[in-house]
Design a protein around this motif. Structure first.
Motif, PDB file in Angstrom:
ATOM      1  N   ALA A 160      -3.205 -22.290 -16.893  1.00 48.50           N
ATOM      2  CA  ALA A 160      -1.989 -22.768 -17.565  1.00 48.50           C
ATOM      3  C   ALA A 160      -2.085 -22.326 -19.254  1.00 48.50           C
ATOM      4  CB  ALA A 160      -1.795 -24.207 -17.485  1.00 48.50           C
ATOM      5  N   TYR A 161      -3.272 -21.970 -19.727  1.00 47.82           N
ATOM      6  CA  TYR A 161      -3.341 -21.642 -20.981  1.00 47.82           C
ATOM      7  C   TYR A 161      -2.914 -20.140 -21.188  1.00 47.82           C
ATOM      8  CZ  TYR A 161      -5.493 -26.135 -21.393  1.00 47.82           C
ATOM      9  OH  TYR A 161      -5.999 -27.639 -20.955  1.00 47.82           O
ATOM     10  N   GLY A 162      -3.351 -19.488 -22.312  1.00 46.00           N
ATOM     11  CA  GLY A 162      -3.096 -18.086 -22.535  1.00 46.00           C
ATOM     12  C   GLY A 162      -4.071 -17.349 -22.010  1.00 46.00           C
ATOM     13  N   TYR A 163      -4.300 -16.079 -22.650  1.00 43.79           N
ATOM     14  CA  TYR A 163      -5.239 -15.357 -22.377  1.00 43.79           C
ATOM     15  C   TYR A 163      -6.366 -15.266 -23.364  1.00 43.79           C
ATOM     16  CZ  TYR A 163      -1.960 -12.903 -19.109  1.00 43.79           C
ATOM     17  OH  TYR A 163      -1.109 -12.556 -18.231  1.00 43.79           O
ATOM     18  N   SER A 164      -7.767 -15.424 -23.178  1.00 38.24           N
ATOM     19  CA  SER A 164      -8.690 -15.592 -24.253  1.00 38.24           C
ATOM     20  C   SER A 164      -9.921 -14.828 -23.968  1.00 38.24           C
ATOM     21  CB  SER A 164      -8.955 -17.117 -24.286  1.00 38.24           C
ATOM     22  OG  SER A 164      -9.878 -17.208 -25.361  1.00 38.24           O
ATOM     23  N   LEU A 165     -10.160 -13.659 -24.906  1.00 36.91           N
ATOM     24  CA  LEU A 165     -11.261 -13.036 -24.755  1.00 36.91           C
ATOM     25  C   LEU A 165     -12.357 -13.357 -25.764  1.00 36.91           C
ATOM     26  CD1 LEU A 165      -9.526  -9.667 -23.893  1.00 36.91           C
ATOM     27  CD2 LEU A 165     -11.158 -10.732 -22.379  1.00 36.91           C
ATOM     28  N   ARG A 166     -13.665 -13.466 -25.586  1.00 33.94           N
ATOM     29  CA  ARG A 166     -14.560 -13.615 -26.570  1.00 33.94           C
ATOM     30  C   ARG A 166     -14.803 -12.210 -26.946  1.00 33.94           C
ATOM     31  NH1 ARG A 166     -16.836 -18.709 -26.020  1.00 33.94           N
ATOM     32  NH2 ARG A 166     -16.394 -19.614 -24.100  1.00 33.94           N
ATOM     33  N   GLU A 167     -14.990 -11.305 -26.160  1.00 33.01           N
ATOM     34  CA  GLU A 167     -15.168  -9.696 -26.533  1.00 33.01           C
ATOM     35  C   GLU A 167     -14.221  -9.014 -25.829  1.00 33.01           C
ATOM     36  OE1 GLU A 167     -17.195  -8.271 -29.218  1.00 33.01           O
ATOM     37  OE2 GLU A 167     -16.835 -10.326 -29.824  1.00 33.01           O
ATOM     38  N   PHE A 168     -13.848  -7.626 -26.460  1.00 29.48           N
ATOM     39  CA  PHE A 168     -12.987  -6.701 -25.699  1.00 29.48           C
ATOM     40  C   PHE A 168     -13.898  -5.456 -26.127  1.00 29.48           C
ATOM     41  CE2 PHE A 168      -9.047  -3.913 -26.053  1.00 29.48           C
ATOM     42  CZ  PHE A 168      -9.110  -3.916 -24.632  1.00 29.48           C
ATOM     43  N   GLN A 169     -14.650  -4.941 -25.266  1.00 24.75           N
ATOM     44  CA  GLN A 169     -15.759  -3.969 -25.636  1.00 24.75           C
ATOM     45  C   GLN A 169     -15.051  -2.572 -24.990  1.00 24.75           C
ATOM     46  OE1 GLN A 169     -19.290  -5.848 -24.339  1.00 24.75           O
ATOM     47  NE2 GLN A 169     -19.868  -5.796 -26.641  1.00 24.75           N
ATOM     48  N   VAL A 170     -14.909  -1.523 -25.625  1.00 27.77           N
ATOM     49  CA  VAL A 170     -14.614  -0.027 -25.086  1.00 27.77           C
ATOM     50  C   VAL A 170     -15.773   0.697 -25.470  1.00 27.77           C
ATOM     51  CG1 VAL A 170     -13.094   1.826 -25.203  1.00 27.77           C
ATOM     52  CG2 VAL A 170     -12.065  -0.626 -25.705  1.00 27.77           C
ATOM     53  N   TYR A 171     -16.175   1.442 -24.258  1.00 32.05           N
ATOM     54  CA  TYR A 171     -17.056   2.396 -24.082  1.00 32.05           C
ATOM     55  C   TYR A 171     -16.820   3.730 -23.754  1.00 32.05           C
ATOM     56  CZ  TYR A 171     -20.509  -1.593 -24.366  1.00 32.05           C
ATOM     57  OH  TYR A 171     -21.107  -2.623 -24.627  1.00 32.05           O
ATOM     58  N   GLY A 172     -17.755   4.578 -24.448  1.00 32.06           N
ATOM     59  CA  GLY A 172     -17.377   6.037 -24.091  1.00 32.06           C
ATOM     60  C   GLY A 172     -17.743   7.033 -25.209  1.00 32.06           C
ATOM     61  N   SER A 173     -17.089   7.971 -25.658  1.00 33.66           N
ATOM     62  CA  SER A 173     -17.588   9.177 -26.398  1.00 33.66           C
ATOM     63  C   SER A 173     -16.372   9.435 -27.446  1.00 33.66           C
ATOM     64  CB  SER A 173     -18.174  10.138 -25.788  1.00 33.66           C
ATOM     65  OG  SER A 173     -17.422  10.961 -25.156  1.00 33.66           O
ATOM     66  N   GLY A 174     -16.715   9.678 -28.590  1.00 35.53           N
ATOM     67  CA  GLY A 174     -15.460  10.306 -29.640  1.00 35.53           C
ATOM     68  C   GLY A 174     -15.378   8.868 -30.569  1.00 35.53           C
ATOM     69  N   GLY A 175     -14.299   8.989 -31.069  1.00 30.28           N
ATOM     70  CA  GLY A 175     -13.662   7.819 -31.903  1.00 30.28           C
ATOM     71  C   GLY A 175     -14.757   7.530 -32.919  1.00 30.28           C
ATOM     72  N   GLY A 176     -14.680   6.360 -33.539  1.00 28.27           N
ATOM     73  CA  GLY A 176     -15.670   5.679 -34.168  1.00 28.27           C
ATOM     74  C   GLY A 176     -15.925   6.491 -35.557  1.00 28.27           C
ATOM     75  N   THR A 177     -16.366   7.571 -35.701  1.00 29.12           N
ATOM     76  CA  THR A 177     -16.411   8.273 -37.016  1.00 29.12           C
ATOM     77  C   THR A 177     -15.285   8.442 -38.171  1.00 29.12           C
ATOM     78  OG1 THR A 177     -16.509  10.414 -36.250  1.00 29.12           O
ATOM     79  CG2 THR A 177     -18.596   9.346 -36.181  1.00 29.12           C
ATOM     80  N   THR A 178     -14.766   7.492 -38.353  1.00 33.79           N
ATOM     81  CA  THR A 178     -13.354   7.588 -39.232  1.00 33.79           C
ATOM     82  C   THR A 178     -13.646   6.655 -40.355  1.00 33.79           C
ATOM     83  OG1 THR A 178     -12.655   5.624 -37.938  1.00 33.79           O
ATOM     84  CG2 THR A 178     -12.216   7.801 -37.139  1.00 33.79           C
ATOM     85  N   PRO A 179     -12.641   6.810 -41.337  1.00 29.99           N
ATOM     86  CA  PRO A 179     -12.795   6.102 -42.569  1.00 29.99           C
ATOM     87  C   PRO A 179     -12.492   4.579 -42.382  1.00 29.99           C
ATOM     88  CG  PRO A 179     -11.455   8.087 -43.128  1.00 29.99           C
ATOM     89  CD  PRO A 179     -11.797   7.816 -41.621  1.00 29.99           C
ATOM     90  N   PRO A 180     -12.796   3.630 -43.281  1.00 32.69           N
ATOM     91  CA  PRO A 180     -12.678   2.049 -42.903  1.00 32.69           C
ATOM     92  C   PRO A 180     -11.285   1.793 -42.405  1.00 32.69           C
ATOM     93  CG  PRO A 180     -13.721   2.439 -45.185  1.00 32.69           C
ATOM     94  CD  PRO A 180     -13.397   3.803 -44.518  1.00 32.69           C
ATOM     95  N   PRO A 181     -11.160   0.917 -41.568  1.00 33.23           N
ATOM     96  CA  PRO A 181      -9.751   0.542 -41.131  1.00 33.23           C
ATOM     97  C   PRO A 181      -8.667   0.482 -42.163  1.00 33.23           C
ATOM     98  CG  PRO A 181     -11.370  -1.148 -40.226  1.00 33.23           C
ATOM     99  CD  PRO A 181     -12.263  -0.137 -41.228  1.00 33.23           C
ATOM    100  N   GLY A 182      -7.528   1.167 -41.744  1.00 33.19           N
ATOM    101  CA  GLY A 182      -6.362   1.197 -42.760  1.00 33.19           C
ATOM    102  C   GLY A 182      -6.505   2.251 -43.884  1.00 33.19           C
ATOM    103  N   SER A 183      -7.634   3.203 -43.639  1.00 34.34           N
ATOM    104  CA  SER A 183      -7.746   4.106 -44.650  1.00 34.34           C
ATOM    105  C   SER A 183      -7.772   5.235 -44.115  1.00 34.34           C
ATOM    106  CB  SER A 183      -9.006   3.964 -45.494  1.00 34.34           C
ATOM    107  OG  SER A 183     -10.195   3.894 -44.605  1.00 34.34           O
ATOM    108  N   GLY A 184      -7.379   5.578 -43.106  1.00 37.24           N
ATOM    109  CA  GLY A 184      -7.566   6.962 -42.332  1.00 37.24           C
ATOM    110  C   GLY A 184      -6.431   7.985 -42.773  1.00 37.24           C
ATOM    111  N   THR A 185      -5.365   7.585 -43.421  1.00 38.35           N
ATOM    112  CA  THR A 185      -4.535   8.332 -43.985  1.00 38.35           C
ATOM    113  C   THR A 185      -4.346   8.335 -45.497  1.00 38.35           C
ATOM    114  OG1 THR A 185      -2.867   6.730 -43.740  1.00 38.35           O
ATOM    115  CG2 THR A 185      -2.881   7.891 -42.050  1.00 38.35           C
ATOM    116  N   ILE A 186      -5.602   7.858 -45.981  1.00 32.55           N
ATOM    117  CA  ILE A 186      -5.568   7.866 -47.358  1.00 32.55           C
ATOM    118  C   ILE A 186      -6.453   8.848 -47.816  1.00 32.55           C
ATOM    119  CG2 ILE A 186      -6.122   6.577 -49.464  1.00 32.55           C
ATOM    120  CD1 ILE A 186      -5.240   3.941 -47.696  1.00 32.55           C
ATOM    121  N   PRO A 187      -6.290   9.800 -48.665  1.00 28.35           N
ATOM    122  CA  PRO A 187      -7.070  10.830 -49.312  1.00 28.35           C
ATOM    123  C   PRO A 187      -8.089  10.379 -50.397  1.00 28.35           C
ATOM    124  CG  PRO A 187      -5.033  11.026 -50.246  1.00 28.35           C
ATOM    125  CD  PRO A 187      -4.549  10.000 -49.342  1.00 28.35           C
ATOM    126  N   ASP A 188      -8.986  11.231 -50.478  1.00 28.36           N
ATOM    127  CA  ASP A 188      -9.962  10.622 -51.470  1.00 28.36           C
ATOM    128  C   ASP A 188      -9.035  10.530 -52.896  1.00 28.36           C
ATOM    129  OD1 ASP A 188     -11.852  11.175 -49.669  1.00 28.36           O
ATOM    130  OD2 ASP A 188     -12.377  12.999 -50.426  1.00 28.36           O
TER     131      ASP A 188
END
Length: 444
Positions: A160-188
C-alpha cells in the motif's frame, strides 16, 4: 544597532485489464523483454556505472528519501516515492553506455509490475525489461540495451506504500568518464569567461507557485537538459529579491538552479531567514521532483545558499542546522548571538571594508576563526555594507569568486579551484584596490 534599508527600487485504482494491457504493449515494444527473476550475481566484466551519478524521480515521499539516495552506494539510505501509481526513478550515466545488468535492492515497499527502460535523451524510452510478478528483495536483471539514461518505471506497487529502493545499480560499459554532475555542458572556465556578465548556458526564469514558508520566489535555471545543484538566495534587512538579482542569472548561466526569495516580512530576524532558506530549498527540490513545471528534473538533490546581511546570518543558520545544504556564501553577514563553531560545510565569507552595520571583524571573521573543521574562504573588498548588492561593488570579481566557489563545492568541479586556490587567484589577492583581506584554507 541601526540598519540601512536594503530595498533597491490512496493511489489511483488500476484495473487488472488495464495493467495487463499496459504490460502486454510494453512487452511487445521491448521485443519480448526478459521477465524471469535472475540470480543475484554480477558478471566480472560488468562495471558499476550508476553510483554517484545524478538521479531524478517522479516524486519523493519526503526530503529524507531523495532520488540521490538510491545511487549513493549506501544501503542504509533509500529513495521512496509517493503512495500512488505510476512512479519512476532514473539515473543519468553522463554518456551513452552499453547496459548489461540492473540490480534493484528494494526496501519493504517494492514494485510488483515494473519496467526497466533506457533513453538517449530522457524523452524517448526503450523498454528492456518487463515483469508483472516482482518479488521485492534484491533483484538482478539481465538486460540488453544502450542509453545515457536508465529508469525503473513502476506500474503497480507490491504494498500500500510507494516504491522504495535502497540501491538502483546499473552495470555495463561506457558512460562514467564525464565531468562532475551538472557540468557536462560547461566549458573549461577562464578569467575572461568567469568575469563576464553571463556564463556559457542560456537561462530562463520561473515564478514559484504558492510559495511555502516564505513570501515569494523567482527561479532562474539553465534551459539545457540535465540536472544541476540548487542554490537559495536570501536578502538582508528591509531587502527584497532585487538585492541579489544580479547573482541569480550569473550562477544559473554556470549550471545552477537558483531561487531568489522574498522574506515573509522585511524585518525578519536572521533565524527566521534561516528557516525561510530551508523552506525555499525544500520547495525547489519538490518542484524538481514533480512534473508539469519547467523545473521538473532540473535539481540533482544538492543544495547551496547565499545571503546578504541578516540573510547572511540566515545562511549560517541553514549551514549549521540543515545537512542538505552543502556549501554557503554569507555576504556581509549579520547575526547578534551566533554559535557557528559547529559549521563544517565549505563557507565563503565576502565582507566589505567600510561596513559599519556588519563589520567583518565583529561578525564574519570570528565565525571564520571558530569553524575549525570547515574549508573556508574569507575575502574583504572595498565598499560599505551594500557592496555585495545589485549595483554595488565589483561584480566581475564577486561573480567569478562565487561561481568558482559553488562550482568547486556543489559540483566538485576542480576546474574552478585555481581561481580561489591557485595561481589564477594571485592577481586579485595581491591587488589592494580589489581585495583588502584574503584568508583561506588552501589547498582544497
Amino acid at each position: 544597532m541601526r540598519f540601512p534599508v536594503h530595498s533597491a527600487g490512496a493511489r489511483s485504482a488500476w484495473s487488472a485489464a488495464l495493467l495487463a494491457l499496459a504490460v502486454a504493449v510494453a512487452t511487445a515494444l521491448a521485443g519480448g523483454a526478459v521477465t524471469a527473476r535472475a540470480a543475484v550475481t554480477v558478471r566480472a566484466a560488468d562495471e558499476l556505472l550508476s553510483q554517484g551519478k545524478p538521479a531524478t524521480a517522479s516524486s519523493v515521499e519526503n526530503t529524507g528519501t531523495p532520488a540521490s539516495a538510491a545511487v549513493d552506494g549506501n544501503v542504509a539510505t533509500r529513495w521512496s516515492s509517493a503512495f500512488s501509481d505510476p512512479q519512476w526513478l532514473r539515473v543519468d550515466l553522463g554518456a551513452t553506455a552499453t547496459i548489461s545488468q540492473v540490480v534493484l535492492n528494494w526496501e519493504a515497499a517494492y514494485g510488483r509490475a515494473f519496467q526497466i527502460q533506457t533513453s538517449a535523451d530522457a524523452l524517448t524510452w526503450t523498454t528492456v525489461y518487463v515483469t508483472v510478478a516482482g518479488t521485492g528483495g534484491v533483484q538482478t536483471l539481465p538486460v540488453t540495451g544502450t542509453g545515457r539514461y536508465v529508469r525503473m518505471l513502476g506500474l503497480a506497487r507490491g504494498t500500500a506504500y510507494g516504491y522504495s529502493l535502497r540501491e538502483f545499480q546499473v552495470y555495463g560499459s561506457g558512460g562514467g568518464t564525464t565531468p562532475p554532475p551538472g557540468s557536462g555542458t560547461i566549458p573549461d572556465p577562464t578569467i575572461a569567461s568567469l568575469e563576464a556578465t553571463a556564463g556559457p548556458l542560456a537561462t530562463a526564469t520561473y515564478t514559484v507557485p504558492n510559495p511555502s514558508g516564505y513570501k515569494a520566489g523567482t527561479i532562474t535555471y539553465p534551459t539545457a537538459g540535465g540536472s544541476y545543484p540548487g542554490i537559495v538566495l536570501m536578502p538582508g534587512y528591509q531587502g527584497t529579491q532585487q538585492n541579489l538579482s544580479w547573482l541569480g542569472p550569473r550562477l544559473a548561466s554556470w549550471g545552477f538552479v537558483v531561487v531568489n526569495v522574498d522574506t515573509n516580512t522585511l524585518s525578519d530576524t536572521p533565524d527566521q531567514r534561516g528557516t525561510e532558506i530551508r523552506a525555499a530549498g525544500t520547495q525547489l527540490l519538490n518542484l524538481s521532483n514533480a512534473t508539469g513545471n519547467p523545473i521538473s528534473g532540473k535539481v540533482n538533490g544538492t543544495l547551496g545558499v547565499s545571503g546578504h546581511s541578516m540573510g547572511g546570518g540566515g545562511t549560517m543558520v541553514a549551514l549549521r542546522d540543515d545537512s542538505r545544504f552543502k556549501a554557503g556564501a554569507p555576504l556581509a553577514p549579520y547575526h547578534t548571538s551566533p554559535n557557528f563553531a559547529g559549521v563544517t560545510k565549505p563557507t565563503f565569507f565576502l565582507t566589505c571594508a567600510s561596513d559599519v552595520a556588519a563589520p567583518g571583524a565583529t561578525y564574519a571573521r570570528p565565525w571564520y576563526n571558530s569553524m575549525t573543521q570547515a574549508e573556508k574562504l574569507y575575502i574583504e573588498v572595498p565598499g560599505d555594507h551594500l557592496c555585495p548588492m545589485t549595483g554595488y561593488g565589483n561584480k566581475a570579481k564577486q561573480g567569478k569568486w562565487l561561481v568558482s566557489f559553488f562550482s568547486r563545492w556543489l559540483r566538485d568541479d576542480t576546474r574552478f579551484t585555481p581561481f580561489l586556490c591557485g595561481t589564477q587567484r594571485d592577481a586579485d589577492r595581491t591587488n589592494p584596490s580589489l581585495v583588502t583581506q584574503w584568508t583561506d584554507t588552501c589547498p582544497f
